[in-house]
Scaffold this motif. Structure first.
Motif, short mmCIF file in Angstrom:
data_model
loop_
_atom_site.label_atom_id
_atom_site.label_comp_id
_atom_site.label_asym_id
_atom_site.label_seq_id
_atom_site.Cartn_x
_atom_site.Cartn_y
_atom_site.Cartn_z
N GLY A 52 0.79 -1.23 0.00
CA GLY A 52 0.00 0.00 0.00
C GLY A 52 0.82 1.27 0.00
O GLY A 52 0.29 2.36 -0.24
N ASP A 53 2.13 1.16 0.28
CA ASP A 53 3.00 2.34 0.15
C ASP A 53 3.12 2.71 -1.33
O ASP A 53 2.94 1.86 -2.22
CB ASP A 53 4.39 2.05 0.71
CG ASP A 53 4.44 2.09 2.23
OD1 ASP A 53 3.45 2.52 2.85
OD2 ASP A 53 5.47 1.67 2.80
N LEU A 54 3.43 3.96 -1.59
CA LEU A 54 3.55 4.46 -2.96
C LEU A 54 4.95 5.00 -3.19
O LEU A 54 5.37 5.95 -2.54
CB LEU A 54 2.53 5.58 -3.20
CG LEU A 54 2.53 6.19 -4.61
CD1 LEU A 54 1.99 5.20 -5.63
CD2 LEU A 54 1.71 7.49 -4.63
N THR A 238 -3.30 6.70 -1.54
CA THR A 238 -2.34 6.19 -0.57
C THR A 238 -2.55 6.83 0.79
O THR A 238 -2.58 6.15 1.83
CB THR A 238 -0.90 6.45 -1.05
OG1 THR A 238 -0.71 5.82 -2.31
CG2 THR A 238 0.12 5.92 -0.06
N GLY A 243 -1.23 4.66 3.85
CA GLY A 243 0.09 4.29 3.38
C GLY A 243 1.04 5.48 3.35
O GLY A 243 0.63 6.63 3.55
#
Length: 340
Positions: A52-54, A238, A243
């Motif tokens: 889920g991090d960008l 995000t 995230g």
């Protein structure tokens, strides 16, 4: 900290990386978590990011922007294209014993003539006889940073370019991205880390030293950036999901923060002269992957604003003691925004 001398440090010359490693992702990674420093390999970034991090990459492509040529008088000239204005016109640094007058021609790379136009600040306008990008690619030379001693060769032409480089226009690489290879990107995708892109065309001004002791008197160089609607939507999604927005490099961070001055990230393109020093409140970026920067540089000031001045001072001392490789072909850090 707003004095230039606050950002000076002594770097042993042998720690300046002169060549890239044989494998992009074989570099080291210093994980900085407040005053805790962990020595890792760059591939460990997979473990340090969460689903889920960008990751936000700068997809600019480095031009073969350096030319050697002669004036009509026979005098030697060195040209460094700074910015492409349109498909026939550029702004460039021109080094010569005497500045070429407006209307004269310079023969570049023994291949074609450009016409000198008006001065724009420190730059000359040069008019090319045909498509700028085609002539640059066919006849120019890759402009390695001034602290790299060797002349660019075929290996540099591959390695001083990110694997996702797409939009031509930079004269220096967004070097934090040089650590990523296709295999590492795929591992990150499989973990659930998302990707987005900005374009910021890095200019030669990124290497210019700060000359004012009082940082408030420093005039920042300008660079052009573009942020797509899709990137804005990815950032918002995000944030909503909890995230982290992770900028790959200070250029990605400058683009994101420049487009967030209203308080929220906006799509579009513009020139930015954003000068980030301690006290700046970051609006979009939560974490940063970055290389080690030059003493007294605006980029060292930026990372000090992001992670904390004392933290960066200690992290750089640790990196020197542990013999990390510095600058464009060097190792990297992972930083987290230290909210005030």
């Amino acid at each position: 900290m707003h004095s230039l001398s606050d950002y000076d440090f002594t770097l042993p010359p042998e720690l300046i990386a002169q060549f890239p490693l044989s494998e992009r992702s074989a570099s080291r990674l210093l994980h900085v978590d407040d005053m805790s420093f962990t020595d890792r390999q760059f591939t460990d970034v997979v473990d340090l990011l969460s689903p889920g991090d960008l990751l936000v990459f700068n997809d600019t492509r480095v031009l073969k922007a350096r030319f050697f040529g002669v004036k009509a008088t026979g005098g030697k000239v060195e040209v460094l294209v700074e910015r492409v204005i349109d498909n026939r016109t550029v702004h460039a640094q021109v080094r010569a014993s005497k500045s070429p007058p407006t209307g004269t021609q310079i023969r570049l790379a023994e291949a074609f003539d450009v016409t000198v136009g008006e001065r724009v600040g420190e730059f000359f306008t040069l008019v090319f006889p045909s498509d700028v990008f085609e002539l640059i690619e066919a006849h120019g030379r890759l402009p390695l940073p001034p602290y790299i001693a060797h002349t660019a060769d075929a290996f540099d032409e591959t390695r001083y370019q990110t694997v996702y480089a797409k939009q031509p226009g930079a004269v220096a690489a967004p070097t934090a991205g040089l650590h990523f290879d296709l295999e590492l990107l795929e591992r990150l995708r499989q973990k659930g880390v998302n990707f987005a892109y900005v374009t910021l065309h890095v200019g030669a001004g990124t290497f210019q030293p700060v000359r004012k002791e009082n940082l408030a008197e420093h005039k920042m160089h300008t660079e052009w950036y573009t942020i797509a609607v899709e990137t804005v939507e990815a950032v918002r999604a995000t944030k909503t999901a909890g995230g982290n927005v992770v900028a790959v490099g200070t250029t990605s961070l400058r683009a994101l923060e420049s487009a967030s001055q209203s308080g929220e990230l906006q799509a579009g393109g513009a020139d930015t002269a954003l000068f980030i020093t301690p006290g700046y409140h970051f609006k979009t970026v939560d974490r940063l992957i970055t290389n080690f920067h030059l003493p007294k540089s605006t980029l060292l000031m930026l990372v000090s604003a992001f992670a904390g001045y004392e933290v960066m001072k200690s992290a750089y001392a640790h990196a020197i003691a542990q013999k990390y490789r510095f600058f464009s072909y060097g190792d990297a850090m992972l930083l987290t925004y230290r909210k005030k």
